[in-house]
Design a protein around this motif. Structure first.
Motif, PDB file in Angstrom:
ATOM      1  N   LYS A   7       0.749  -2.954 -12.693  1.00  0.00           N
ATOM      2  CA  LYS A   7       1.794  -3.912 -11.968  1.00  0.00           C
ATOM      3  C   LYS A   7       2.646  -2.911 -10.904  1.00  0.00           C
ATOM      4  N   SER A   8       2.797  -3.691  -9.964  1.00  0.00           N
ATOM      5  CA  SER A   8       3.818  -2.945  -8.978  1.00  0.00           C
ATOM      6  C   SER A   8       4.906  -2.194  -9.352  1.00  0.00           C
ATOM      7  N   LEU A  25       7.048   1.778  -2.826  1.00  0.00           N
ATOM      8  CA  LEU A  25       6.404   0.801  -3.686  1.00  0.00           C
ATOM      9  C   LEU A  25       5.213   1.181  -3.987  1.00  0.00           C
ATOM     10  N   PRO A  27       1.888  -0.675  -5.056  1.00  0.00           N
ATOM     11  CA  PRO A  27       1.576  -1.961  -5.418  1.00  0.00           C
ATOM     12  C   PRO A  27       0.193  -1.828  -6.680  1.00  0.00           C
ATOM     13  N   ALA A  28       0.121  -2.833  -7.401  1.00  0.00           N
ATOM     14  CA  ALA A  28      -0.858  -2.681  -8.459  1.00  0.00           C
ATOM     15  C   ALA A  28      -2.107  -2.469  -7.659  1.00  0.00           C
ATOM     16  N   ASN A  45       0.053   8.231  -2.590  1.00  0.00           N
ATOM     17  CA  ASN A  45       0.173   6.450  -2.022  1.00  0.00           C
ATOM     18  C   ASN A  45      -0.265   6.705  -0.610  1.00  0.00           C
TER      19      ASN A  45
END
Length: 72
Positions: A7-8, A25, A27-28, A45
């Motif tokens: 999940k995010s 953030l 994200p999933a 990321n």
């Protein structure tokens, strides 16, 4: 190694483009993860940032189902 974030999540990261700590953030989805020389697990990321976890923090995230280990 490859992991999946289920999940995010907003994680504390080190920004490689700005040289400071920030929240980012994640994200999933699937992410690459590596072991650092300091013995931490680093989740990348894109090229903008990376989050680091100790083994116990990473294990806790696995047990909560937030992370799934896809390939080691």
């Amino acid at each position: 190694m490859r992991i999946e974030i289920t999940k995010s999540l907003v994680l504390s990261t080190y920004s490689t483009t700005r040289n400071h700590l920030a929240e980012m953030l994640f994200p999933a989805g699937e992410y690459s993860a590596t072991l650092t020389p300091e013995g931490k697990i680093e989740i990348l990321n894109s090229s903008a940032g990376k989050a680091q976890f100790s083994f116990s923090q990473f294990r806790d995230r696995l047990s909560l189902g937030e992370f799934v280990l896809l390939e080691s």
